[in-house]
Design an enzyme around this catalytic site. Structure first.
Site, mmCIF file in Angstrom:
data_model
loop_
_atom_site.group_PDB
_atom_site.id
_atom_site.type_symbol
_atom_site.label_atom_id
_atom_site.label_comp_id
_atom_site.label_asym_id
_atom_site.label_seq_id
_atom_site.Cartn_x
_atom_site.Cartn_y
_atom_site.Cartn_z
ATOM 1 N N LYS A 14 -1.346 -8.591 16.037
ATOM 2 C CA LYS A 14 -0.634 -9.714 15.397
ATOM 3 C C LYS A 14 -1.138 -11.045 15.958
ATOM 4 C CE LYS A 14 2.329 -9.557 12.803
ATOM 5 N NZ LYS A 14 2.355 -9.467 11.316
ATOM 6 N N LYS A 21 0.830 -1.221 0.000
ATOM 7 C CA LYS A 21 0.000 0.000 0.000
ATOM 8 C C LYS A 21 0.858 1.263 0.000
ATOM 9 C CE LYS A 21 -3.288 2.143 3.247
ATOM 10 N NZ LYS A 21 -3.916 1.996 4.570
ATOM 11 N N LEU A 22 2.136 1.097 0.314
ATOM 12 C CA LEU A 22 3.062 2.228 0.454
ATOM 13 C C LEU A 22 2.598 3.204 1.534
ATOM 14 C CD1 LEU A 22 4.139 2.908 -3.252
ATOM 15 C CD2 LEU A 22 5.188 1.406 -1.559
ATOM 16 N N THR A 80 5.319 -12.332 15.053
ATOM 17 C CA THR A 80 6.321 -11.844 15.992
ATOM 18 C C THR A 80 6.302 -12.631 17.295
ATOM 19 O OG1 THR A 80 6.764 -9.938 17.429
ATOM 20 C CG2 THR A 80 4.559 -10.099 16.579
ATOM 21 N N ASP A 81 7.423 -12.598 17.991
ATOM 22 C CA ASP A 81 7.458 -13.218 19.331
ATOM 23 C C ASP A 81 6.666 -12.394 20.347
ATOM 24 O OD1 ASP A 81 9.165 -11.018 19.467
ATOM 25 O OD2 ASP A 81 10.813 -12.082 20.439
ATOM 26 N N GLU A 82 6.314 -11.148 19.984
ATOM 27 C CA GLU A 82 5.643 -10.267 20.947
ATOM 28 C C GLU A 82 4.241 -10.758 21.305
ATOM 29 O OE1 GLU A 82 6.258 -6.075 20.268
ATOM 30 O OE2 GLU A 82 8.118 -6.453 19.180
ATOM 31 N N ASP A 135 9.439 5.900 30.189
ATOM 32 C CA ASP A 135 9.267 4.540 29.683
ATOM 33 C C ASP A 135 8.047 4.440 28.769
ATOM 34 O OD1 ASP A 135 9.943 1.927 29.338
ATOM 35 O OD2 ASP A 135 9.658 1.327 31.423
ATOM 36 N N TYR A 139 -0.164 -3.342 19.047
ATOM 37 C CA TYR A 139 0.527 -4.019 17.942
ATOM 38 C C TYR A 139 0.522 -5.533 18.138
ATOM 39 C CZ TYR A 139 4.502 -6.128 15.488
ATOM 40 O OH TYR A 139 5.290 -6.964 14.746
HETATM 41 P P1 NAD Z 1 7.623 -2.379 7.998
HETATM 42 O O1 NAD Z 1 6.763 -1.468 8.799
HETATM 43 O O2 NAD Z 1 9.021 -1.965 7.696
HETATM 44 O O3 NAD Z 1 6.911 -2.699 6.603
HETATM 45 C C1 NAD Z 1 5.554 -2.945 6.484
HETATM 46 C C2 NAD Z 1 5.178 -2.848 5.012
HETATM 47 O O4 NAD Z 1 3.776 -3.185 4.881
HETATM 48 C C3 NAD Z 1 5.349 -1.446 4.435
HETATM 49 O O5 NAD Z 1 5.976 -1.528 3.170
HETATM 50 C C4 NAD Z 1 3.922 -0.936 4.292
HETATM 51 O O6 NAD Z 1 3.755 -0.003 3.232
HETATM 52 C C5 NAD Z 1 3.156 -2.234 4.024
HETATM 53 N N1 NAD Z 1 1.736 -2.132 4.380
HETATM 54 C C6 NAD Z 1 1.211 -1.631 5.531
HETATM 55 N N2 NAD Z 1 -0.132 -1.695 5.468
HETATM 56 C C7 NAD Z 1 -0.453 -2.285 4.277
HETATM 57 C C8 NAD Z 1 -1.682 -2.630 3.653
HETATM 58 N N3 NAD Z 1 -2.866 -2.393 4.245
HETATM 59 N N4 NAD Z 1 -1.642 -3.214 2.437
HETATM 60 C C9 NAD Z 1 -0.453 -3.444 1.816
HETATM 61 N N5 NAD Z 1 0.739 -3.121 2.364
HETATM 62 C C10 NAD Z 1 0.735 -2.552 3.583
HETATM 63 O O7 NAD Z 1 7.588 -3.763 8.781
HETATM 64 P P2 NAD Z 1 8.717 -4.889 8.908
HETATM 65 O O8 NAD Z 1 9.589 -4.584 10.062
HETATM 66 O O9 NAD Z 1 9.303 -5.148 7.569
HETATM 67 O O10 NAD Z 1 7.810 -6.134 9.339
HETATM 68 C C11 NAD Z 1 7.233 -6.994 8.360
HETATM 69 C C12 NAD Z 1 6.434 -8.068 9.058
HETATM 70 O O11 NAD Z 1 7.273 -8.801 9.944
HETATM 71 C C13 NAD Z 1 5.292 -7.531 9.922
HETATM 72 O O12 NAD Z 1 4.183 -8.379 9.769
HETATM 73 C C14 NAD Z 1 5.833 -7.614 11.341
HETATM 74 O O13 NAD Z 1 4.779 -7.802 12.268
HETATM 75 C C15 NAD Z 1 6.721 -8.826 11.252
HETATM 76 N N6 NAD Z 1 7.860 -8.866 12.186
HETATM 77 C C16 NAD Z 1 8.722 -7.816 12.263
HETATM 78 C C17 NAD Z 1 9.811 -7.885 13.124
HETATM 79 C C18 NAD Z 1 10.804 -6.753 13.213
HETATM 80 O O14 NAD Z 1 11.701 -6.788 14.066
HETATM 81 N N7 NAD Z 1 10.748 -5.740 12.363
HETATM 82 C C19 NAD Z 1 10.012 -9.014 13.912
HETATM 83 C C20 NAD Z 1 9.100 -10.076 13.805
HETATM 84 C C21 NAD Z 1 8.028 -9.988 12.928
HETATM 85 P P1 TYD Z 2 11.700 -1.396 18.920
HETATM 86 O O1 TYD Z 2 12.787 -1.312 17.910
HETATM 87 O O2 TYD Z 2 10.611 -0.366 18.855
HETATM 88 O O3 TYD Z 2 11.117 -2.880 18.849
HETATM 89 P P2 TYD Z 2 10.033 -3.609 19.804
HETATM 90 O O4 TYD Z 2 9.326 -2.614 20.618
HETATM 91 O O5 TYD Z 2 9.140 -4.244 18.772
HETATM 92 O O6 TYD Z 2 10.804 -4.605 20.613
HETATM 93 O O7 TYD Z 2 12.340 -1.306 20.367
HETATM 94 C C1 TYD Z 2 13.295 -2.229 20.823
HETATM 95 C C2 TYD Z 2 13.556 -1.929 22.284
HETATM 96 O O8 TYD Z 2 14.162 -0.634 22.389
HETATM 97 C C3 TYD Z 2 12.285 -1.869 23.136
HETATM 98 O O9 TYD Z 2 12.558 -2.427 24.409
HETATM 99 C C4 TYD Z 2 12.008 -0.380 23.274
HETATM 100 C C5 TYD Z 2 13.397 0.226 23.217
HETATM 101 N N1 TYD Z 2 13.471 1.587 22.638
HETATM 102 C C6 TYD Z 2 14.111 2.605 23.340
HETATM 103 O O10 TYD Z 2 14.610 2.414 24.479
HETATM 104 N N2 TYD Z 2 14.184 3.854 22.759
HETATM 105 C C7 TYD Z 2 13.643 4.107 21.547
HETATM 106 O O11 TYD Z 2 13.720 5.277 21.069
HETATM 107 C C8 TYD Z 2 13.010 3.040 20.824
HETATM 108 C C9 TYD Z 2 12.403 3.278 19.465
HETATM 109 C C10 TYD Z 2 12.958 1.794 21.412
#
Ligand code: NAD
Ligand code: TYD
Length: 357
Positions: free
Chosen positions: A160, A36-37, A131-133, A287, A156
């Site tokens: 998920k 969707k960008l 995600t593990d969350e 926090d 979030y």
């Molecule tokens: P990101 O936010 O970088 O990218 C998300 C992408 O999805 C973007 O390109 C956005 O434009 C697109 N998008 C959002 N809404 C949309 C919609 N309605 N239709 C089509 N496209 C849409 O996220 P990421 O970090 O690349 O994470 C990708 C996936 O992996 C997610 O499902 C996230 O929950 C999961 N995940 C992420 C992490 C992490 O550490 N980043 C860890 C575990 C799981």
């Molecule tokens: P984040 O990258 O947002 O991932 P997630 O919340 O999905 O684990 O954050 C990683 C950890 O870093 C989380 O414990 C929150 C902390 N954090 C900070 O302390 N300062 C910040 O500015 C951000 C973005 C995250």
């Protein structure tokens, strides 16, 4: 699997996954990237793929909630597998504005599942990236396994978790071939600089404060993004249908230790900054509400069944990541100069973002 629909492919992990699939994965079919960008999606990430893999890479700007447009894509490209990355992904945003998380993460997944159900006979797999969350928070001991009950704490993670349940239900109820992966925190190239690691790298390079939430003792498990992509592809190929797989990095770190290591490495890689040593930039801030204390993953199922282990160490992965951000100043500037990002940084961190004297 010949025509894999990748949703959210212009985001951080999706971009890395598409490059991996087109170049290193031994996959010879087509990738149809639907995105969707949103603010987090950047089509420029994949310009090189568009040029190099003209016949094997297709981009469609579509919202996964738009059933009609998505049905057309399923038909036009004879989609036979789905890898669902599309999501709103930032916990802090979900606390302030949860609506889009409910819409995309829950309803979007539901709409995709419905379409997949309609094309069940040609669909080989619906892989859902999670995600593990979803498991909630650990104390100082123990690990999340695939049997840990879901106890999500943020909008979030709750969204998920909800999508994971829907995916599982479509396997049980309709026999849809599904797999789910639950991965720990990723880092690496193309990550949007609202997330911890790229935010700290960029702020430290500019001599800005490094905002650490609370006492900085919250623990995350970190995985280099390419390792995540390899794990997903392994699960897609050989994971048992109807099952979930944990993915982790065996790399637990308290936030304050992680930020300290980034500072030390930057002092070494980019010496001579006015704000040296960069550890002086660390600033403890209020926090995050509901901040999960610790995540840690038992991924032995993935190792035992599919032979996956992370390849990258934190030392090698974080160095590659910093090098990537240093080498991609135009990518960084495009985001940083955007009104959206500036608004977010001001809203989240206030006037604190000026370089320290
Ligand atoms: P990101 O936010 O970088 O990218 C998300 C992408 O999805 C973007 O390109 C956005 O434009 C697109 N998008 C959002 N809404 C949309 C919609 N309605 N239709 C089509 N496209 C849409 O996220 P990421 O970090 O690349 O994470 C990708 C996936 O992996 C997610 O499902 C996230 O929950 C999961 N995940 C992420 C992490 C992490 O550490 N980043 C860890 C575990 C799981
Ligand atoms: P984040 O990258 O947002 O991932 P997630 O919340 O999905 O684990 O954050 C990683 C950890 O870093 C989380 O414990 C929150 C902390 N954090 C900070 O302390 N300062 C910040 O500015 C951000 C973005 C995250």
């Amino acid at each position: 699997m010949q025509n894999i629909l990748v949703t959210g492919g212009c985001g951080f992990i999706g971009t890395n996954f598409i490059y991996y699939m087109l170049s290193n994965a031994g996959f010879n079919g087509r990738i149809i990237n639907v995105d969707k960008l949103t603010y987090a999606g950047n089509p420029d990430n994949l310009v090189a793929a568009e040029k190099k893999y003209v016949k094997r890479y297709i981009f469609e700007k579509v919202d996964i909630c738009d059933t009609r447009a998505m049905a057309d894509i399923f038909d036009r490209y004879a989609v036979d597998a789905i890898c669902n990355f599309a999501a709103e992904s930032h916990v802090d945003r979900s606390i302030i504005e949860p609506d889009a998380f409910i819409k995309t993460n829950i309803e979007g997944t539901f709409r995709l599942l419905e379409l997949a159900r309609g094309t069940k006979h040609q669909l080989k797999l619906f892989h859902h990236v999670s995600t593990d969350e979803v498991y909630g928070s650990l104390g100082m001991n123990g690990y999340f396994t695939e049997h840990t009950p879901y106890r999500p704490n943020s909008p979030y993670s709750a969204s998920k978790a909800s999508s994971d349940h829907l995916v599982r239900a479509y396997f049980k109820t309709y026999g849809l071939p599904v797999t789910i992966s639950n991965c720990s925190n990723n880092y690496g190239p193309y990550q949007f600089p609202e997330k911890m690691i790229p935010l700290m790298i960029l702020n430290a390079l500019e001599g800005k404060p490094l905002p650490v939430y609370g006492d900085g003792r919250n623990v995350r498990d970190w995985l280099f993004v390419t390792d995540h992509c390899q794990a997903i592809w392994k699960i897609m190929q050989a994971g048992k249908r109807g099952e979930m797989y944990n993915i982790g990095g065996q790399c637990e770190m308290a936030n304050i230790d992680l930020v300290g290591r980034i500072c030390d490495l930057l002092d070494d890689m980019v010496p001579g900054a006015a704000a040296s040593p960069r550890r002086n930039l660390i600033t403890f801030v209020e926090d995050r509400p509901g901040h999960d204390k610790r995540y840690a993953i038992d991924f032995s199922k993935l190792t035992d069944e599919l032979g996956w282990m992370p390849q990258e160490t934190f030392e090698s992965g974080i160095r590659k990541t910093i090098e990537w951000y240093l080498d991609h100043q135009a990518w960084v500037d495009q985001i940083k100069n955007g009104a959206h990002y500036q608004r977010w940084m001001k809203q989240q961190y206030g006037e604190n973002q000026k370089p320290l004297e």
